[in-house]
Scaffold this motif. Structure first.
Motif, PDB file in Angstrom:
ATOM      1  N   GLY A   1       0.793  -1.218   0.000  1.00 31.07           N
ATOM      2  CA  GLY A   1       0.000   0.000   0.000  1.00 31.07           C
ATOM      3  C   GLY A   1       0.827   1.272   0.000  1.00 31.07           C
ATOM      4  N   THR A   2       0.220   2.348   0.533  1.00 25.82           N
ATOM      5  CA  THR A   2       0.863   3.658   0.528  1.00 25.82           C
ATOM      6  C   THR A   2       2.218   3.606   1.229  1.00 25.82           C
ATOM      7  N   VAL A   3       3.215   4.204   0.605  1.00 30.29           N
ATOM      8  CA  VAL A   3       4.561   4.240   1.167  1.00 30.29           C
ATOM      9  C   VAL A   3       4.776   5.586   1.844  1.00 30.29           C
ATOM     10  N   VAL A   4       5.241   5.536   3.088  1.00 32.18           N
ATOM     11  CA  VAL A   4       5.530   6.750   3.847  1.00 32.18           C
ATOM     12  C   VAL A   4       7.016   7.066   3.697  1.00 32.18           C
ATOM     13  N   VAL A   5       7.315   8.281   3.258  1.00 38.83           N
ATOM     14  CA  VAL A   5       8.692   8.700   3.003  1.00 38.83           C
ATOM     15  C   VAL A   5       9.043   9.843   3.950  1.00 38.83           C
ATOM     16  N   PRO A   6       9.947   9.617   4.920  1.00 43.24           N
ATOM     17  CA  PRO A   6      10.373  10.728   5.780  1.00 43.24           C
ATOM     18  C   PRO A   6      11.284  11.672   5.009  1.00 43.24           C
ATOM     19  N   ALA A   7      11.014  12.947   5.118  1.00 39.66           N
ATOM     20  CA  ALA A   7      11.839  13.954   4.448  1.00 39.66           C
ATOM     21  C   ALA A   7      12.930  14.405   5.406  1.00 39.66           C
ATOM     22  N   GLY A   8      14.156  13.976   5.136  1.00 37.99           N
ATOM     23  CA  GLY A   8      15.268  14.297   6.009  1.00 37.99           C
ATOM     24  C   GLY A   8      16.414  13.345   5.789  1.00 37.99           C
ATOM     25  N   GLU A   9      17.124  13.017   6.859  1.00 42.50           N
ATOM     26  CA  GLU A   9      18.325  12.206   6.746  1.00 42.50           C
ATOM     27  C   GLU A   9      18.057  10.708   6.837  1.00 42.50           C
ATOM     28  N   GLU A  10      16.787  10.302   6.923  1.00 40.17           N
ATOM     29  CA  GLU A  10      16.491   8.871   7.092  1.00 40.17           C
ATOM     30  C   GLU A  10      16.905   8.033   5.890  1.00 40.17           C
TER      31      GLU A  10
ATOM     32  N   PHE B   1       2.269   7.820  -2.498  1.00 39.75           N
ATOM     33  CA  PHE B   1       3.353   8.093  -1.560  1.00 39.75           C
ATOM     34  C   PHE B   1       2.895   9.162  -0.579  1.00 39.75           C
ATOM     35  N   GLN B   2       3.362   9.058   0.652  1.00 38.23           N
ATOM     36  CA  GLN B   2       3.072  10.073   1.667  1.00 38.23           C
ATOM     37  C   GLN B   2       4.398  10.643   2.151  1.00 38.23           C
TER      38      GLN B   2
ATOM     39  N   PRO C   1      16.547   6.769   1.554  1.00 39.34           N
ATOM     40  CA  PRO C   1      15.506   6.439   0.579  1.00 39.34           C
ATOM     41  C   PRO C   1      14.556   5.354   1.051  1.00 39.34           C
ATOM     42  N   VAL C   2      13.367   5.364   0.473  1.00 43.52           N
ATOM     43  CA  VAL C   2      12.339   4.354   0.720  1.00 43.52           C
ATOM     44  C   VAL C   2      11.941   3.782  -0.636  1.00 43.52           C
ATOM     45  N   THR C   3      11.732   2.455  -0.687  1.00 42.90           N
ATOM     46  CA  THR C   3      11.424   1.788  -1.949  1.00 42.90           C
ATOM     47  C   THR C   3      10.014   1.218  -1.921  1.00 42.90           C
ATOM     48  N   SER C   4       9.295   1.432  -3.000  1.00 42.79           N
ATOM     49  CA  SER C   4       7.972   0.853  -3.180  1.00 42.79           C
ATOM     50  C   SER C   4       8.016  -0.126  -4.353  1.00 42.79           C
ATOM     51  N   TYR C   5       7.351  -1.264  -4.183  1.00 44.05           N
ATOM     52  CA  TYR C   5       7.350  -2.298  -5.221  1.00 44.05           C
ATOM     53  C   TYR C   5       5.975  -2.385  -5.875  1.00 44.05           C
TER      54      TYR C   5
ATOM     55  N   VAL D   1      10.394   1.398  -7.203  1.00 47.39           N
ATOM     56  CA  VAL D   1      10.491   2.855  -7.291  1.00 47.39           C
ATOM     57  C   VAL D   1      11.065   3.346  -5.961  1.00 47.39           C
ATOM     58  N   ARG D   2      12.237   3.927  -6.034  1.00 48.58           N
ATOM     59  CA  ARG D   2      12.935   4.382  -4.825  1.00 48.58           C
ATOM     60  C   ARG D   2      12.993   5.907  -4.839  1.00 48.58           C
ATOM     61  N   VAL D   3      12.659   6.502  -3.682  1.00 45.19           N
ATOM     62  CA  VAL D   3      12.671   7.961  -3.582  1.00 45.19           C
ATOM     63  C   VAL D   3      13.356   8.369  -2.285  1.00 45.19           C
ATOM     64  N   ASP D   4      14.211   9.354  -2.401  1.00 44.61           N
ATOM     65  CA  ASP D   4      14.893   9.924  -1.239  1.00 44.61           C
ATOM     66  C   ASP D   4      14.450  11.380  -1.133  1.00 44.61           C
ATOM     67  N   ALA D   5      13.901  11.744   0.010  1.00 40.76           N
ATOM     68  CA  ALA D   5      13.381  13.094   0.220  1.00 40.76           C
ATOM     69  C   ALA D   5      14.292  13.853   1.166  1.00 40.76           C
ATOM     70  N   ALA D   6      14.834  14.987   0.711  1.00 38.78           N
ATOM     71  CA  ALA D   6      15.601  15.861   1.587  1.00 38.78           C
ATOM     72  C   ALA D   6      14.648  16.615   2.506  1.00 38.78           C
ATOM     73  N   THR D   7      15.201  17.397   3.426  1.00 38.93           N
ATOM     74  CA  THR D   7      14.396  18.013   4.477  1.00 38.93           C
ATOM     75  C   THR D   7      13.226  18.818   3.929  1.00 38.93           C
ATOM     76  N   TYR D   8      13.421  19.554   2.853  1.00 42.22           N
ATOM     77  CA  TYR D   8      12.341  20.371   2.306  1.00 42.22           C
ATOM     78  C   TYR D   8      11.357  19.558   1.456  1.00 42.22           C
ATOM     79  N   GLY D   9      11.624  18.275   1.262  1.00 43.86           N
ATOM     80  CA  GLY D   9      10.772  17.465   0.396  1.00 43.86           C
ATOM     81  C   GLY D   9       9.579  16.871   1.106  1.00 43.86           C
ATOM     82  N   SER D  10       8.867  17.681   1.854  1.00 43.74           N
ATOM     83  CA  SER D  10       7.696  17.210   2.592  1.00 43.74           C
ATOM     84  C   SER D  10       6.547  18.173   2.379  1.00 43.74           C
ATOM     85  N   VAL D  11       5.389  17.622   2.019  1.00 42.42           N
ATOM     86  CA  VAL D  11       4.200  18.455   1.859  1.00 42.42           C
ATOM     87  C   VAL D  11       3.102  18.054   2.821  1.00 42.42           C
TER      88      VAL D  11
END
Length: 433
Positions: free
Chosen positions: A55-64, A182-183, A66-70, A148-158
């Protein structure tokens, strides 16, 4: 941390063994010994569908990181040849071909069927259209797995879900389709965005409190920087230090010699060995470092501005002093706050000096603004960087009972009036910076 986990697990198992099965609650402490009864087998995805696993993938925006969704695509029987796939993002729009700011802080990469990850950035559309992500091309098979892998920097949060539709096609014919979501949420800011508070204990050991990015619990447990710092009669930073080992400071010893400590970029050892700047600094009763340089008050109450020269070596970091003005003996405490300064007078009133004319060294500060009274309850004041996320600098205050308080910074006004208690026992320190 590993030892703590081992202790907790062992304690839980022991407690579960002591409680009779009929007492209830034991299963909340330890997992049951018998496997649960399996339910009905999950139905296989229908041909022509794409399913986002978990289901929905939660992506923390910061130093955590990348997160991968299949994404599992099930193709119709008989599908052959090369297939392509893309994600059309339904609630992202770029108007006038300009990327919304937060999207530029997202880094995307993709793979298919266990292959290597390659960049798959968002593709810009025409005016008013939605962006899309092109997934890798591959050969048709009954099932295809896209990662699909996404890495969110600190400002990459809405703070809102971002959804779209995955489409798999071959020769212009749509073979499979399904939703993806994605969240993007606030994570821990990267180390270079998090501030650090330093404190010297009465034995001369300097300690480091790394910021967390969380205002209610702004500091991690302390780590030791090193001993021997008790030789200094003044310590001040030249702008906020950061959790990645960034930021410089100067220190004056009992003989009046000024020393320069450059930030090392290593959080475990944040400063390079000291470099001698020069003698005669006992002429000053107060030294306050700022991002622009050093403000020094002499014994007659005159404030001098030593502008920092960033191209100069640490042994000669400042230009010749420029006179700012007199009357500064009215203050019993001064600390930089961002590009400005806060000062407490003898009656306990706190005053804010915002940044003055950046092109005139003689006017480093704007006219003062009254913050409020009652600040004599504090035995220590220090301006820091932002203790939360992506905001203005904050102010830390220690009261006479050793309790540490924070005052949230504001962009257009003095520090906020509502303080937060964030610690106790801080009377073991004789200097905060």
């Amino acid at each position: 941390m590993r030892n703590t986990r081992t202790f907790l697990v062992a304690a839980s198992v022991l407690l579960a063994a002591l409680i009779p099965p009929g007492a209830g609650g034991a299963q909340a402490l330890a997992a049951p010994l018998t496997a649960p009864t399996p339910g009905p087998a999950a139905a296989a995805p229908e041909p022509g569908t794409v399913v986002q696993r978990d289901g929905t993938v939660v992506v923390p925006a910061g130093e955590e990181g990348p997160v991968t969704s299949y994404l599992l695509a099930t193709l119709p029987a008989g599908a052959t040849g090369q297939v392509s796939a893309r994600i059309d993002w339904a609630n992202l729009e770029w108007w006038n071909s300009e990327r919304p700011g937060w999207l530029s802080y997202l880094t995307w990469s993709c793979s298919v069927n266990g292959g290597p990850f390659t960049p798959c950035p968002l593709n810009g559309p025409h005016d008013g259209e939605h962006p899309y992500t092109q997934l890798p091309t591959t050969t048709a098979a009954p099932t295809l797995t896209y990662a699909v892998r996404v890495d969110a920097a600190t400002y990459g949060s809405v703070g809102v879900p971002t959804w779209g539709t995955v489409s798999v096609t071959a020769a212009g014919e749509k073979l499979a389709e399904g939703p993806v979501e994605f969240q993007f949420v606030d994570g821990t800011p990267e180390a270079y965005r998090r501030t650090v508070l330093h404190a010297r204990d009465r034995s001369g050991v300097l300690w480091q409190y790394e910021g967390t990015g969380k205002e209610d619990a702004p500091f991690k447990p302390r780590t030791r920087v090193g001993g021997g710092w008790g030789v200094y009669t003044a310590l001040t930073k030249l702008g906020p230090s950061t959790a990645d080992g960034g930021g410089d400071l100067v220190a004056r010893d009992g003989a009046g010699t000024l020393w320069y400590y450059s930030g090392s970029g290593d959080p475990a050892a944040p400063y390079w060995p000291r470099v001698r700047v020069g003698g005669g600094w006992n002429a000053f009763t107060s030294l306050t470092g700022t991002p622009r340089g050093l403000l020094a008050r002499d014994r007659s109450g005159v404030l001098w501005h030593y502008v920092r020269s960033h191209q100069a070596p640490p042994a000669a970091p400042f230009k010749a002093p420029v006179r700012v003005g007199g009357g500064w003996n009215a203050y019993t405490a001064m600390t930089a706050l961002g590009d400005g300064l806060v000062a407490r007078d003898t009656s306990g009133v706190l005053w804010l000096y915002r940044q003055g004319n950046p092109r005139d060294p003689a006017v480093p500060l704007a006219p003062r603004v009254r913050v409020g009274g009652g600040w004599n309850v504090y035995s220590g004041l220090v301006g820091t960087g932002e203790l939360g996320r992506l905001g203005p600098p904050d102010l830390v205050a220690r009261d006479r009972d050793g309790i540490l308080w924070t005052y949230e910074g504001t962009y257009y006004a003095p520090p906020g009036p509502n303080r937060k208690r964030v610690g106790w026992g801080w009377n073991i320190y004789d200097a905060l910076l």
